[in-house]
Design an enzyme around this catalytic site. Structure first.
Site, short mmCIF file in Angstrom:
data_model
loop_
_atom_site.label_atom_id
_atom_site.label_comp_id
_atom_site.label_asym_id
_atom_site.label_seq_id
_atom_site.Cartn_x
_atom_site.Cartn_y
_atom_site.Cartn_z
N GLU A 441 -6.09 -19.64 23.99
CA GLU A 441 -7.26 -20.54 24.11
C GLU A 441 -8.26 -20.03 25.14
O GLU A 441 -8.86 -20.82 25.86
CB GLU A 441 -6.82 -21.96 24.49
CG GLU A 441 -6.24 -22.77 23.38
CD GLU A 441 -7.03 -22.61 22.09
OE1 GLU A 441 -8.26 -22.53 22.15
OE2 GLU A 441 -6.39 -22.55 21.03
C1 LIG Z 1 1.67 -16.63 21.36
C2 LIG Z 1 0.22 -16.55 21.06
C3 LIG Z 1 -0.37 -17.51 20.26
C4 LIG Z 1 -1.72 -17.43 19.95
N1 LIG Z 1 -2.27 -18.34 19.09
C5 LIG Z 1 -3.50 -18.08 18.58
C6 LIG Z 1 -4.00 -18.86 17.49
O1 LIG Z 1 -3.35 -19.80 17.03
N2 LIG Z 1 -5.21 -18.52 16.97
C7 LIG Z 1 -5.96 -17.49 17.46
O2 LIG Z 1 -7.03 -17.24 16.94
N3 LIG Z 1 -5.51 -16.75 18.51
C8 LIG Z 1 -4.31 -17.01 19.06
N4 LIG Z 1 -3.82 -16.25 20.10
C9 LIG Z 1 -4.66 -15.20 20.64
C10 LIG Z 1 -5.18 -15.50 22.04
O3 LIG Z 1 -6.08 -16.57 22.02
C11 LIG Z 1 -5.77 -14.20 22.60
O4 LIG Z 1 -4.68 -13.33 22.85
C12 LIG Z 1 -6.59 -14.42 23.84
O5 LIG Z 1 -7.76 -15.12 23.54
C13 LIG Z 1 -6.97 -13.12 24.53
O6 LIG Z 1 -7.48 -12.18 23.61
P1 LIG Z 1 -6.87 -10.70 23.58
O7 LIG Z 1 -5.40 -10.82 23.53
O8 LIG Z 1 -7.54 -9.93 22.53
O9 LIG Z 1 -7.23 -10.11 25.01
P2 LIG Z 1 -8.60 -9.37 25.40
O10 LIG Z 1 -9.77 -10.11 24.86
O11 LIG Z 1 -8.48 -7.94 25.07
O12 LIG Z 1 -8.61 -9.56 26.98
C14 LIG Z 1 -7.77 -8.79 27.85
C15 LIG Z 1 -7.99 -9.25 29.29
O13 LIG Z 1 -9.34 -8.95 29.67
C16 LIG Z 1 -9.98 -10.11 30.17
N5 LIG Z 1 -11.39 -10.09 29.75
C17 LIG Z 1 -11.88 -9.89 28.52
N6 LIG Z 1 -13.21 -9.95 28.53
C18 LIG Z 1 -13.58 -10.20 29.79
C19 LIG Z 1 -14.83 -10.40 30.44
N7 LIG Z 1 -15.98 -10.37 29.77
N8 LIG Z 1 -14.84 -10.64 31.76
C20 LIG Z 1 -13.67 -10.71 32.45
N9 LIG Z 1 -12.47 -10.54 31.90
C21 LIG Z 1 -12.42 -10.28 30.59
C22 LIG Z 1 -9.24 -11.29 29.58
O14 LIG Z 1 -9.31 -12.43 30.42
C23 LIG Z 1 -7.81 -10.74 29.49
O15 LIG Z 1 -7.14 -10.97 30.71
C24 LIG Z 1 -2.49 -16.37 20.48
C25 LIG Z 1 -1.90 -15.42 21.31
C26 LIG Z 1 -0.57 -15.49 21.59
C27 LIG Z 1 0.05 -14.41 22.44
#
Ligand SMILES: Cc1cc2nc3c(=O)[nH]c(=O)nc-3n(C[C@H](O)[C@H](O)[C@H](O)COP(=O)(O)OP(=O)(O)OC[C@H]3O[C@@H](n4cnc5c(N)ncnc54)[C@H](O)[C@@H]3O)c2cc1C
Length: 598
Positions: A441
């Site tokens: 989220e």
């Molecule tokens: C168990 C689980 C359930 C999930 N359920 C859902 C679901 O139901 N539906 C769905 O759509 N998704 C779901 N997700 C996905 C989840 O919402 C994402 O993993 C999350 O939003 C982060 O995206 P990412 O993993 O691509 O990380 P990234 O976007 O690659 O981010 C990596 C890190 O960089 C930081 N970061 C990125 N951009 C910036 C910025 N501009 N400034 C500062 N910091 C930054 C982030 O805070 C993070 O710490 C789920 C994930 C898991 C593990």
């Protein structure tokens, strides 16, 4: 084995004595939430959570979900039956308007039930939780036909919902998403793409699963301005409302993950699946935000729940575990050692968690009530003020309650010593389960940026100005009250620090945006501490009133409230000073090293 007792009396204290539920009586649905009805709902929800859902927490963790060769997913033993109980109890749609088969009760009631269910079993609670988010998006953005097709069955919980945003190459930066939507002659779209990490994406507990999917219509602009939201049912809906033929969406695999094993986290493959636009074309993120805002608050609550259940078990253990003698003299001479609860450091740990949990619950309910005002009031000014509050507090609740919820689960595990690290007591599961709440989220760093970068300055700072006004009015009103001084004086100081931090951003972040990014997480936690302290000040006032007027059997609980609140003010709130100092140190040092130097 871990146990869980739903905090029914604590919730009643908040609803009746702190936030005065009766004052909301003019809002639709609230007149049906009479004290008797509320008590009955709380007691039933507590019973269901404690007796049906909680015993499945460990089973779900050990067994996990299994994907079968045909792409179907089998949930852990007992989940299906428990979910049936949830449907039969009408718990999913308790706050959904009656015209769609719900009970129309305040959304605040759903928030409370979410707390009970998620404390009992976080993984299980996500199935109804995501459905409620999808219902909210359909209610706000669906056409009358779409509402008629999907809402009644989702309201009962016979059908569940999902949210599909994330793709392998993009989670935070959704502007990069590639899932494609091709318009068809009949007004539908063919959706093709891969979504990952989709919670409850496939399972065996519902007759149909309604996926809400973000995709880009062919030819739409690049970036976030070209994203639309689609309804993609697993089974097409027949004219009589029953599930028909299978749509082109399938679970490709499920993730092996750190925690919440009972919830299926799916890779969802959309292979020319038929979908229908929900809301306006290219405004999909707006529509999805309706669901995400609901979900963000619910995830904040999830942080609280793992802190609460871990705390409850740690408190029981601390009363029973005999180890060492009290440094102020033996307390249990008849036993070979004193229980560890005599040791100040164990008390520090327990009170840190307890003082957070009780204030966090208050903060959630205060905001949930504002949510009801925002959605149900006929007074436009009240709606706007409540909406401002929600916008401002949502990232704080999501970020602070989950960061602290995880830290508290670890702290509660520490109370068990080595016995917390092994599986038997269930404490390591709380730690593993709590961890995801900080990530999904919108990872917490993003919540902090949302607060500082978007919410503070919005509408000329209207929301933050109102928040400052509300807290300072309370400080002014009760500042001279001797009994309230231990609560109000530290609150006033912390508020001044939050105001200084806000001012510092105004003066230093415009010209150098990295200053905002560098201080945002500290600001979010500083804000959270002030908001929690404000909750404690109000709870202390209510407890004092109750004790003055005859607490009717709750004397000990009210006295404990006053002590716990004092602990928060003395031992937790002073962290605001460190946050302020870190914010004011700016971004220069942190941005100095070249990427290769890390
Ligand atoms: C168990 C689980 C359930 C999930 N359920 C859902 C679901 O139901 N539906 C769905 O759509 N998704 C779901 N997700 C996905 C989840 O919402 C994402 O993993 C999350 O939003 C982060 O995206 P990412 O993993 O691509 O990380 P990234 O976007 O690659 O981010 C990596 C890190 O960089 C930081 N970061 C990125 N951009 C910036 C910025 N501009 N400034 C500062 N910091 C930054 C982030 O805070 C993070 O710490 C789920 C994930 C898991 C593990």
């Amino acid at each position: 084995m871990p146990t869980y007792k739903a905090p029914v009396e604590d919730v009643q204290f908040l609803l009746n004595d702190v936030f005065h539920l009766e004052r909301y009586g003019n809002l639709p649905g609230f007149s049906d939430a009479s004290p008797d009805v509320v008590t009955a709902i709380l007691e039933e929800a507590a019973k269901f959570s404690e007796e049906v859902v909680q015993p499945l927490n460990r089973v779900g963790d050990l067994e996990g979900c299994k994907r079968n060769a045909d792409g179907s997913v089998t949930t852990p033993k007992g989940f299906k039956e428990a979910f049936k109980g949830l449907v039969e109890g009408g718990w999913v749609g308790i706050s959904v308007p009656t015209e769609f088969g719900g009970q129309g009760l305040p959304s605040t009631m759903t928030t409370i039930i979410t707390e009970f269910l998620a404390s009992a079993n976080l993984a299980f609670s996500m199935y109804p939780g995501l459905t409620q988010g999808a219902i909210a998006a359909l209610l706000h953005h669906g056409t009358p036909e779409q509402k008629k097709s999907y809402l009644p069955k989702m309201t009962t919980g016979e059908w569940t919902g999902t949210m599909n945003l994330t793709e392998p190459h993009c989670g935070t930066d959704l502007g990069m998403l590639r899932t494609k939507a091709v318009p068809q002659q009949d007004g539908s779209y063919k959706i093709t793409g891969t979504k990952i990490f989709i919670a409850a994406g496939e399972h065996d507990m519902a007759d149909n699963i309604i996926h809400l999917v973000l995709a880009r219509i062919e030819g739409a602009p690049e970036g976030t301005k070209g994203i639309s939201l689609f309804i993609v049912p697993k089974f097409f809906v027949e004219a009589d409302g029953s599930p028909g033929a299978r749509n082109g969406v399938i679970c490709g695999s499920i993730e092996h993950k750190m925690g919440i094993h009972g919830n299926s986290t799916c890779v969802m493959n959309y292979d020319g699946a038929t979908g229908w636009l929900l809301g306006e074309a290219n405004k999909g993120l707006n529509a999805m935000f309706t669901m995400m805002n609901e979900a963000r608050l619910a995830v904040g609550v999830q942080g609280l729940t793992q802190s609460e259940v871990a705390y409850q078990n740690a408190a029981i253990y601390a009363r029973e575990r005999l180890q060492g003698r009290s440094i102020s003299g033996v307390k249990s001479p008849d036993k070979p050692a004193d229980p560890i609860i005599v040791h100040p450091d164990i008390r520090r740990t327990l009170l840190s968690i307890k003082s957070f949990n009780e204030a966090a619950r208050a903060l959630v309910l205060w905001t949930a009530l504002r949510g009801d005002v925002a959605h149900r009031s006929e007074d436009a000014k009240a709606r706007q003020a409540a909406d401002d509050h929600m916008g401002l507090l949502t990232p704080v609740i999501k970020g602070v309650l989950t960061d602290t919820g995880f830290a508290n689960a670890v702290a509660a595990q520490q109370v068990f010593g080595g016995h917390g690290y092994i599986g038997e007591h269930g404490m390591e599961q709380f730690v593993r389960d709590a961890r995801i709440t900080m990530i999904y989220e919108g990872a917490n760093g993003i919540q902090a940026l949302d607060l500082v970068g978007r919410k503070l300055g919005r509408d000329g700072g209207r929301a933050i100005t109102a928040f400052f006004g509300e807290v300072s009015a309370f400080v002014k009103e009760h500042g001279a009250d001797e009994a309230m001084k231990p609560y109000v004086a530290p609150l006033g100081e912390a508020l001044a620090q939050l105001q200084q931090a806000t001012m510092w951003f105004m003066q230093n972040a415009m010209k150098k945006p990295d200053n905002a990014g560098a201080g945002s997480t500290d600001y979010m936690h500083l804000f959270g501490l002030v908001a929690l302290a404000f909750m404690w000040a109000q709870m202390a006032k209510a407890a004092q009133e109750k004790l003055k007027n005859g607490a009717n059997g709750s004397e000990e609980r009210m006295k404990a409230k006053l002590v716990t609140g004092k602990f928060f003010m003395e031992r937790m709130l002073p962290e605001t000073a460190a946050h302020l100092k870190r914010i004011q140190s700016g971004s220069d040092t942190m941005m100095e090293l070249a990427a290769e130097a890390f």
